[in-house]
Design an enzyme around this catalytic site. Sequence first.
Site, PDB file in Angstrom:
ATOM      1  N   LEU A 134      44.825  78.820  48.402  1.00  0.00           N
ATOM      2  CA  LEU A 134      43.629  78.554  47.601  1.00  0.00           C
ATOM      3  C   LEU A 134      43.375  79.752  46.698  1.00  0.00           C
ATOM      4  CD1 LEU A 134      41.242  76.335  47.813  1.00  0.00           C
ATOM      5  CD2 LEU A 134      40.014  78.141  49.009  1.00  0.00           C
ATOM      6  N   HIS A 135      43.274  79.538  45.410  1.00  0.00           N
ATOM      7  CA  HIS A 135      42.928  80.689  44.558  1.00  0.00           C
ATOM      8  C   HIS A 135      42.349  80.324  43.196  1.00  0.00           C
ATOM      9  CE1 HIS A 135      46.706  79.668  42.576  1.00  0.00           C
ATOM     10  NE2 HIS A 135      46.313  80.413  41.567  1.00  0.00           N
ATOM     11  N   ARG A 136      42.282  79.046  42.859  1.00  0.00           N
ATOM     12  CA  ARG A 136      41.793  78.685  41.518  1.00  0.00           C
ATOM     13  C   ARG A 136      40.356  79.160  41.346  1.00  0.00           C
ATOM     14  NH1 ARG A 136      46.301  76.745  40.092  1.00  0.00           N
ATOM     15  NH2 ARG A 136      46.048  78.430  38.609  1.00  0.00           N
TER      16      ARG A 136
END
Length: 435
Positions: free
Chosen positions: A252-254
């Site tokens: 997860l990183h957006r």
Amino acid sequence: LKIAILLGTRPEIIKMSPIIRYLDNLKEIKRIKKLSKMAGYDLSSDKSEDNLKNRLQTDGLNYIENLKFNNMDMEYVIIHTNQHYSQNMDKIFFDELNLPKSTYNLKIGSGRHGEQTGSMIVALEKVLVDEKPDVLFIQGDTNTVLAGAITASKMGIKIAHVEAGLRSFDRKMPEEVNRVLTDHVSDFLFAPTGIAKQNLLKEGIDENKIFVVGNTIVDATLQNLKIAKHSSKTYAQDPESKNKEDYFLLTLHRAENTDYFEKLDTIVDNIIEIANNYAKIIFPIHPRTLNKLKQFNLLPKLSNNPKIELIEPVGYLDFLLLESNAKLILTDSGGVQEEACILGVPCLTIRENTERPETVAVGSNIIVGYDYEHWINGLKGMLDYDADGKLGKDDSGCTPCSKKHWENPFGCGHSAETILEIVFSDLMDNNKIIK
Ligand code: UD1
Ligand code: UDP
């Protein structure tokens, strides 16, 4: 002919690596030929040719085709913006992928969009003025890519955009703006699929500039999965135990997922529910996400749960193994959606759209958004569960294989070769290459 390769983040290093390795192999061919000529013997009887063949084979390259360009007067430089700089977001990939050290490091690091992109433009321009490359290669949709596109277009340097034509049609994503702007000033648009080509044509981009070549992520995955199985350090040390346990892999990183409390809180709650009810979750945390989890005081919710294994970002070899042994992947990453599809592992994408619709079309990926019900429906759509919510067993009673079969839409792993042949041939036609 001088080639400049610009990169700055983890996915750019990984996806540019097959191109760099090809260029490095060409340099090696030239070096060996020169040495053998100096020593006065025939290269074909030289043992070093066998070494070279082995090396090319490891990279999945065709030796004969390689030789097509082996008389070219070619050199290349690697320019690293250092948008990513932490050891496990940067150097580890150069080491594992056996890449030469960057020729230039612009040392830009993190910052707000304007500050980061602007500093890159200032620093990159200086390097390009000195180096005067014939073509600048950029890959993907990061701020590094946008800085490369703006700088090179103003200087009249040809731009080769690898992974052109991807569109989420969501201009709120910083990456979408970077993609559109970059594609419109590029000279070679290397679209991974027909869908990407159509996106470019609809925006009025000249068809002669567009080449459908697959995605270099297939080259990278195929080249490195074999190596990973032999040499990955952390997880390969005990691959059996990882295999025995059913786990889901999460990344997860957006910015649109991490930077808003309510969104991140919802995602965290969904993750916890999935871990409690379905399978253990392994979560290598991107530094942006770790910062935000700390800032919003959400980290303890995850770290206190024994069914969630929080780990630092891992190197590519470990990550490929983590992916290929997972029962399911949950992600908002672009590259991970592609790799899941290539490796035959079902994927749920934690977003409302994707610029990789090919993965959804072939059935490897479901866009689940943020509603827990959608996550569960996606999970059940991908994996076989019995009435008790346990993963079903196959006929022999073994741990079930959740892998589905679908066609990989991103090519057969020879994208780097194809891309370079197109660029070399074009520049040869322009008499830029001394034969
Ligand atoms: C960037 C790209 C994104 C890509 C992602 C790949 C843009 C706008 N975003 O997002 O498209 O999917 O890289 O991972 O270009 N940080 C570190 N160490 C690092 C790098 C970052 O600690 O090596 C932290 C810093 O606090 C930084 C934050 O992560 O502020 C975000 O980094 P940044 O490069 O701005 O964006 P990414 O989220 O990594
Ligand atoms: N990756 C990795 N280690 C990790 C997480 C991801 O090597 O801990 C690799 C993954 O295999 C993929 C790439 O990083 O090739 C994806 O990068 P990221 O998700 O950061 O960016 P995106 O693809 O979304 O731009």
